[in-house]
Design a protein around this motif. Structure first.
Motif, PDB file in Angstrom:
ATOM      1  N   GLY A   1       2.479   1.649  -3.132  1.00  0.00           N
ATOM      2  CA  GLY A   1       1.442   1.951  -4.359  1.00  0.00           C
ATOM      3  C   GLY A   1       1.133   3.431  -4.375  1.00  0.00           C
ATOM      4  N   TYR A   9      -5.242  -2.126  -1.592  1.00  0.00           N
ATOM      5  CA  TYR A   9      -4.403  -1.667  -2.673  1.00  0.00           C
ATOM      6  C   TYR A   9      -5.203  -1.391  -4.198  1.00  0.00           C
ATOM      7  CZ  TYR A   9      -0.524  -1.794  -6.335  1.00  0.00           C
ATOM      8  OH  TYR A   9       0.152  -1.394  -7.482  1.00  0.00           O
ATOM      9  N   LEU A  32       0.837  -1.163   0.043  1.00  0.00           N
ATOM     10  CA  LEU A  32       0.015   0.083  -0.084  1.00  0.00           C
ATOM     11  C   LEU A  32       1.036   1.250   0.070  1.00  0.00           C
ATOM     12  CD1 LEU A  32      -3.162  -0.349   2.354  1.00  0.00           C
ATOM     13  CD2 LEU A  32      -3.115   0.625  -0.201  1.00  0.00           C
TER      14      LEU A  32
END
Length: 376
Positions: free
Chosen positions: A248, A283, A245
């Motif tokens: 990302g 995500y 996460l």
């Protein structure tokens, strides 16, 4: 076949009695007829057959003739115990035993036959219950197999939908960036701007390829598709995962910056023990939300990405400014709404909540998923 043989035998006895060639009198012939009808009805339903046998049972007491009824009773009672409802089976047993126990009170000649008929009745009823129990278990096994087959088919369908959704999420984001940068390169005013757009296209294509490879590795590691599981696990463990996460959020922020959307990213306070499944789900939600920002937020707009943990929840917030009135959205990127549905499905699967709504000039997306005790 047994009921057919008994029926033919009893009818034969009745014919003999009527023609006067046998040893039966008219009263005995009536009992034979009633018993024959009851056995014949056994071909339809066992409960009907037992009900049809009751007149023969009454007639046997009134006419003092118990031989044929006593032989037929265990057959019908066993069939009832094997096929009828349990309550009716117990009722039929009580009636049959009562009929047998009354014989000494209504007949001086056949009183001793009670001690023969009662064991036969009990044995027939017990055998019928045993057969019925096995038939019931076999039916339950068939139902369980059918239910297991249905669930397996449903699980397979859900797995296919999940895989299709994952493939969409992996590819759609980067293809959105690639397509928009290709359009920007086409109308770029300078070589430097065109070069920058081409660099972004190459970077996005590389990210998409990495995502696809890692998804294939994950499927191989879980045994969903054939492959080298050891190599798949090794690839998944290398460096920052494409499903991380924090990584990302930073990556998507840079992509939005490359589109001219001023973006701030806050991932402070993220715990390190976030379950992989929860992190993967958020995500994908983040990826879809950022894709929608790229589609609908005008150049020069703003976006804020905030990911943190609080009170046992993993929380995601994506806010972006909406195009001003009269501003055209990017051609070809009108949303069908399927992305929001997929996002909600992912969050719901983990017992979380999600909302998306307009707030003045801002579009706000919120998603919360429990870190522990998720439904998935």
């Amino acid at each position: 076949m047994t009921s057919l043989f008994v029926t033919l035998s009893l009818i034969s006895d009745f014919v003999i009695a009527v023609t006067g060639t046998g040893n039966l009198n008219a009263a005995e012939s009536l009992v034979v007829l009633l018993t024959s009808l009851a056995v014949y009805v056994l071909w339809t339903r066992t409960t009907f057959a037992f009900a049809a046998l009751i007149p023969a049972m009454v007639a046997s007491h009134l006419l003092d003739f118990f031989m044929l009824t006593g032989l037929t009773m265990p057959l019908v009672l066993g069939a009832v115990a094997a096929t009828a409802h349990r309550l009716f089976s117990y009722l039929a047993l009580a009636v049959a035993v009562a009929w047998a126990l009354l014989i000494p009170f209504t007949s001086a000649d056949f009183g001793g036959v009670t001690w023969i008929i009662v064991p036969f009745i009990s044995l027939a009823w017990g055998t019928g219950m045993f057969v019925g129990y096995n038939l019931e278990r076999r039916q339950q096994d068939r139902l369980r197999i059918a239910e297991a087959t249905r669930r397996a088919a449903h699980a397979g369908e859900e797995e296919r939908r999940s895989l299709a959704r994952d493939l969409h999420d992996i590819v759609a984001h980067n293809l959105t960036i690639i397509s928009m940068q290709a359009l920007a390169a086409k109308y770029a005013g300078t070589d430097e701007a065109a070069k920058t757009a081409v660099d972004v296209i190459g970077s996005s294509a590389g990210e998409a390829l990495i995502d696809l490879r890692r998804m294939l590795s994950l499927l191989q590691a879980e045994g969903i598709v054939a492959g080298d599981q050891e190599a798949a696990q090794r690839e998944l463990g290398e460096g920052a995962s494409a499903l991380d996460l924090e990584y990302g959020a930073v990556k998507f922020g840079r992509m939005l910056e490359s589109l001219g959307i001023y973006t701030t990213v806050d991932t402070g306070g993220l715990e390190q023990d976030i379950p992989q499944s929860v992190e993967t789900a958020l995500y994908r939600v983040l990826q879809e939300a950022v894709t929608n920002v790229a589609k609908h937020s005008g150049e020069g707009g703003e976006c804020r990405i905030d990911v943190h943990t609080r009170a046992g929840q993993l929380e995601l917030a994506v806010d972006n400014t909406m195009p001003s009135n009269g501003s055209a959205m990017r051609v070809g990127w009108n949303s069908s709404g399927s992305g929001l549905i997929g996002m909600r499905d992912r969050v719901d699967a983990f017992g979380g909540t999600m909302s998306s709504a307009r707030d003045g000039q801002w579009w706000r997306v919120r998603a919360e998923v429990p870190l522990h005790g998720a439904n998935a």
